[in-house]
Design a protein around this motif. Structure first.
Motif, PDB file in Angstrom:
ATOM      1  N   VAL A 165       0.817  -1.221   0.000  1.00 34.46           N
ATOM      2  CA  VAL A 165       0.000   0.000   0.000  1.00 34.46           C
ATOM      3  C   VAL A 165       0.852   1.272   0.000  1.00 34.46           C
ATOM      4  O   VAL A 165       0.457   2.290  -0.586  1.00 34.46           O
ATOM      5  CB  VAL A 165      -0.984   0.036   1.197  1.00 34.46           C
ATOM      6  N   LEU A 166       2.021   1.234   0.624  1.00 36.81           N
ATOM      7  CA  LEU A 166       2.789   2.465   0.812  1.00 36.81           C
ATOM      8  C   LEU A 166       3.446   2.968  -0.473  1.00 36.81           C
ATOM      9  O   LEU A 166       3.891   4.117  -0.525  1.00 36.81           O
ATOM     10  CB  LEU A 166       3.848   2.275   1.905  1.00 36.81           C
ATOM     11  N   HIS A 167       3.492   2.140  -1.513  1.00 34.97           N
ATOM     12  CA  HIS A 167       4.049   2.627  -2.785  1.00 34.97           C
ATOM     13  C   HIS A 167       3.115   3.606  -3.484  1.00 34.97           C
ATOM     14  O   HIS A 167       3.483   4.196  -4.495  1.00 34.97           O
ATOM     15  CB  HIS A 167       4.383   1.452  -3.711  1.00 34.97           C
ATOM     16  N   HIS A 168       1.918   3.780  -2.938  1.00 30.73           N
ATOM     17  CA  HIS A 168       1.020   4.796  -3.479  1.00 30.73           C
ATOM     18  C   HIS A 168       1.270   6.159  -2.838  1.00 30.73           C
ATOM     19  O   HIS A 168       0.597   7.137  -3.184  1.00 30.73           O
ATOM     20  CB  HIS A 168      -0.437   4.380  -3.277  1.00 30.73           C
ATOM     21  N   ILE A 169       2.208   6.233  -1.919  1.00 29.33           N
ATOM     22  CA  ILE A 169       2.619   7.497  -1.297  1.00 29.33           C
ATOM     23  C   ILE A 169       3.924   7.919  -1.973  1.00 29.33           C
ATOM     24  O   ILE A 169       4.945   7.249  -1.838  1.00 29.33           O
ATOM     25  CB  ILE A 169       2.843   7.335   0.223  1.00 29.33           C
ATOM     26  N   ARG A 170       3.905   9.036  -2.687  1.00 30.00           N
ATOM     27  CA  ARG A 170       5.065   9.411  -3.501  1.00 30.00           C
ATOM     28  C   ARG A 170       6.290   9.732  -2.664  1.00 30.00           C
ATOM     29  O   ARG A 170       7.404   9.282  -2.966  1.00 30.00           O
ATOM     30  CB  ARG A 170       4.715  10.625  -4.390  1.00 30.00           C
ATOM     31  N   GLU A 171       6.150  10.521  -1.603  1.00 29.79           N
ATOM     32  CA  GLU A 171       7.299  10.977  -0.814  1.00 29.79           C
ATOM     33  C   GLU A 171       7.609   9.986   0.307  1.00 29.79           C
ATOM     34  O   GLU A 171       6.734   9.651   1.112  1.00 29.79           O
ATOM     35  CB  GLU A 171       7.021  12.357  -0.220  1.00 29.79           C
ATOM     36  N   THR A 172       8.857   9.542   0.367  1.00 28.64           N
ATOM     37  CA  THR A 172       9.262   8.608   1.423  1.00 28.64           C
ATOM     38  C   THR A 172       9.084   9.234   2.803  1.00 28.64           C
ATOM     39  O   THR A 172       8.690   8.555   3.762  1.00 28.64           O
ATOM     40  CB  THR A 172      10.716   8.172   1.219  1.00 28.64           C
ATOM     41  N   LYS A 173       9.373  10.528   2.911  1.00 28.84           N
ATOM     42  CA  LYS A 173       9.208  11.215   4.193  1.00 28.84           C
ATOM     43  C   LYS A 173       7.762  11.122   4.673  1.00 28.84           C
ATOM     44  O   LYS A 173       7.495  10.907   5.859  1.00 28.84           O
ATOM     45  CB  LYS A 173       9.631  12.680   4.053  1.00 28.84           C
ATOM     46  N   VAL A 174       6.829  11.286   3.750  1.00 31.05           N
ATOM     47  CA  VAL A 174       5.412  11.208   4.106  1.00 31.05           C
ATOM     48  C   VAL A 174       5.035   9.782   4.485  1.00 31.05           C
ATOM     49  O   VAL A 174       4.300   9.552   5.455  1.00 31.05           O
ATOM     50  CB  VAL A 174       4.530  11.719   2.947  1.00 31.05           C
ATOM     51  N   ALA A 175       5.541   8.799   3.726  1.00 37.20           N
ATOM     52  CA  ALA A 175       5.271   7.396   4.060  1.00 37.20           C
ATOM     53  C   ALA A 175       5.778   7.080   5.460  1.00 37.20           C
ATOM     54  O   ALA A 175       5.112   6.380   6.242  1.00 37.20           O
ATOM     55  CB  ALA A 175       5.925   6.479   3.029  1.00 37.20           C
ATOM     56  N   ARG A 176       6.967   7.599   5.775  1.00 34.76           N
ATOM     57  CA  ARG A 176       7.530   7.374   7.100  1.00 34.76           C
ATOM     58  C   ARG A 176       6.655   8.023   8.180  1.00 34.76           C
ATOM     59  O   ARG A 176       6.432   7.440   9.251  1.00 34.76           O
ATOM     60  CB  ARG A 176       8.949   7.952   7.150  1.00 34.76           C
ATOM     61  N   GLN A 177       6.148   9.214   7.922  1.00 35.32           N
ATOM     62  CA  GLN A 177       5.272   9.886   8.886  1.00 35.32           C
ATOM     63  C   GLN A 177       3.993   9.089   9.121  1.00 35.32           C
ATOM     64  O   GLN A 177       3.486   9.017  10.245  1.00 35.32           O
ATOM     65  CB  GLN A 177       4.940  11.295   8.387  1.00 35.32           C
ATOM     66  N   ILE A 178       3.480   8.476   8.067  1.00 35.13           N
ATOM     67  CA  ILE A 178       2.273   7.665   8.201  1.00 35.13           C
ATOM     68  C   ILE A 178       2.549   6.448   9.086  1.00 35.13           C
ATOM     69  O   ILE A 178       1.789   6.151  10.018  1.00 35.13           O
ATOM     70  CB  ILE A 178       1.768   7.227   6.814  1.00 35.13           C
ATOM     71  N   VAL A 179       3.639   5.757   8.799  1.00 35.30           N
ATOM     72  CA  VAL A 179       4.016   4.591   9.613  1.00 35.30           C
ATOM     73  C   VAL A 179       4.206   5.001  11.068  1.00 35.30           C
ATOM     74  O   VAL A 179       3.683   4.358  11.990  1.00 35.30           O
ATOM     75  CB  VAL A 179       5.297   3.940   9.061  1.00 35.30           C
ATOM     76  N   ASP A 180       4.939   6.083  11.286  1.00 34.29           N
ATOM     77  CA  ASP A 180       5.194   6.562  12.646  1.00 34.29           C
ATOM     78  C   ASP A 180       3.901   6.935  13.356  1.00 34.29           C
ATOM     79  O   ASP A 180       3.764   6.738  14.573  1.00 34.29           O
ATOM     80  CB  ASP A 180       6.132   7.766  12.624  1.00 34.29           C
ATOM     81  N   GLY A 181       2.944   7.484  12.601  1.00 39.76           N
ATOM     82  CA  GLY A 181       1.683   7.899  13.202  1.00 39.76           C
ATOM     83  C   GLY A 181       0.947   6.759  13.867  1.00 39.76           C
ATOM     84  O   GLY A 181       0.266   6.945  14.883  1.00 39.76           O
ATOM     85  N   TYR A 182       1.076   5.575  13.302  1.00 41.34           N
ATOM     86  CA  TYR A 182       0.451   4.397  13.916  1.00 41.34           C
ATOM     87  C   TYR A 182       1.295   3.852  15.057  1.00 41.34           C
ATOM     88  O   TYR A 182       0.804   3.629  16.161  1.00 41.34           O
ATOM     89  CB  TYR A 182       0.237   3.302  12.857  1.00 41.34           C
ATOM     90  N   LEU A 183       2.580   3.638  14.794  1.00 41.61           N
ATOM     91  CA  LEU A 183       3.415   2.973  15.801  1.00 41.61           C
ATOM     92  C   LEU A 183       3.621   3.824  17.046  1.00 41.61           C
ATOM     93  O   LEU A 183       3.709   3.290  18.157  1.00 41.61           O
ATOM     94  CB  LEU A 183       4.748   2.581  15.181  1.00 41.61           C
ATOM     95  N   GLU A 184       3.718   5.132  16.896  1.00 45.76           N
ATOM     96  CA  GLU A 184       3.904   5.988  18.064  1.00 45.76           C
ATOM     97  C   GLU A 184       2.693   5.983  18.980  1.00 45.76           C
ATOM     98  O   GLU A 184       2.821   6.223  20.188  1.00 45.76           O
ATOM     99  CB  GLU A 184       4.222   7.416  17.608  1.00 45.76           C
ATOM    100  N   ALA A 185       1.524   5.703  18.421  1.00 46.20           N
ATOM    101  CA  ALA A 185       0.297   5.706  19.218  1.00 46.20           C
ATOM    102  C   ALA A 185       0.024   4.357  19.872  1.00 46.20           C
ATOM    103  O   ALA A 185      -0.884   4.249  20.700  1.00 46.20           O
ATOM    104  CB  ALA A 185      -0.893   6.090  18.343  1.00 46.20           C
ATOM    105  N   LEU A 186       0.819   3.341  19.510  1.00 43.59           N
ATOM    106  CA  LEU A 186       0.590   1.995  20.025  1.00 43.59           C
ATOM    107  C   LEU A 186       1.665   1.618  21.033  1.00 43.59           C
ATOM    108  O   LEU A 186       2.777   2.144  21.007  1.00 43.59           O
ATOM    109  CB  LEU A 186       0.571   0.996  18.863  1.00 43.59           C
ATOM    110  N   PRO A 187       1.370   0.691  21.937  1.00 45.82           N
ATOM    111  CA  PRO A 187       2.303   0.361  23.022  1.00 45.82           C
ATOM    112  C   PRO A 187       3.456  -0.522  22.566  1.00 45.82           C
ATOM    113  O   PRO A 187       3.456  -1.101  21.470  1.00 45.82           O
ATOM    114  CB  PRO A 187       1.419  -0.384  24.020  1.00 45.82           C
TER     115      PRO A 187
END
Length: 275
Positions: A165-187
């Motif tokens: 799914v993440l290859h539909h996000i053009r900017e790697t920085k943005v893809a990383r922010q998306i991943v971080d958004g989930y993991l930072e909120a989880l224990p």
């Protein structure tokens, strides 16, 4: 619903038949039947340069099944958030999980109208599996969705699945922010599973092949971006990457009997734990 022009089917008014859908294209490559002419035209073009791509996508499904079973058996993770889940197919995440543990809970999320309709219908009577309509690029909204919060205990470990799914996000920085958004909120003890198309961009034959496939896909999906191994690895930064590490699907199963074609080397797969 309106009478559709594609095969006489009734098509919901919010379904776009004029442009390919990533979910329908993926499903078609797996042998599915819920597609339109725009999807079929794109698949035809892609298969001219990568005829073994369906085999690679089957391997991607096999990898997902092994990851879900491994997390249930070895890590005792009972909660799964499947982002960009796509159309229902053989061996869906909740079916895989239920074979291992009746206590496993799965929440699917997608924004495609066709996927939402099929997913909600499939899970209407399932008490351990749920479908949320939403955009995976907005982690805060997804994690605040009443379906997500009602089904998952976000104070306990969750396995976040982001398969192709993440290859539909053009900017790697943005893809990383998306991943971080989930993991930072989880224990601690939560997991991240990613498969992602790779282009080494090193002048090799593999890079040329990846570029050909990427360019064909961009006919239908202009934002498609294959990433280098280093760029994909950056999505796991701060996490503990599990064995066998970030490797191609063709390397995930070392047995010669499980060797896959060149398209399988397009896809890197990794499983990591949040410390």
């Amino acid at each position: 619903m309106d009478e559709g022009a594609d095969g006489g089917r009734e098509i919901a008014p919010d379904v776009d038949m004029q442009h390919p859908s990533d979910a329908r294209v993926y499903d078609l490559l797996l042998g599915g039947k819920d597609n339109f002419e725009a999807d079929r035209q794109l698949v035809h073009q892609v298969l001219t340069v990568a005829p073994e791509l369906p085999e690679a996508l089957q391997a991607n499904r096999r990898w997902l099944a092994e990851v879900v079973e491994r997390l249930l058996r070895e890590a005792a993770v009972l909660q799964f958030l499947d982002l960009g889940s796509g159309l229902p197919t053989a061996d869906n995440t909740h079916e895989i999980a239920a074979r291992v543990s009746p206590k496993a809970t799965v929440v699917y999320l997608d924004k495609d109208p066709t996927v939402i309709r099929h997913g909600q219908a499939l899970l209407a009577d399932d008490r351990r599996s749920f479908f949320a309509a939403g955009d995976l690029t907005d982690p805060a909204a997804v994690l605040a969705d009443p379906i997500v919060t009602g089904a998952l205990d976000l104070s306990c470990p969750v396995a976040v699945l982001q398969c192709l799914v993440l290859h539909h996000i053009r900017e790697t920085k943005v893809a990383r922010q998306i991943v971080d958004g989930y993991l930072e909120a989880l224990p601690s003890g939560s997991y991240l599973a990613i498969t992602h198309p790779c282009n080494p961009r090193d002048g090799s034959r593999q890079a040329e092949f990846a570029t050909e496939v990427e360019e064909k896909l961009r006919v239908g999906f202009r934002g498609v971006t294959f990433r280098t191994p280093a760029e994909i690895a950056s999505l796991f930064e701060g996490l503990e990457l599990l064995e066998p590490g970030l490797v191609s699907l063709g390397e995930w199963w070392p047995s010669p009997a499980a060797e896959l074609g060149g398209a399988s080397r397009l896809i890197l797969a990794g499983l990591a734990r949040k410390p």
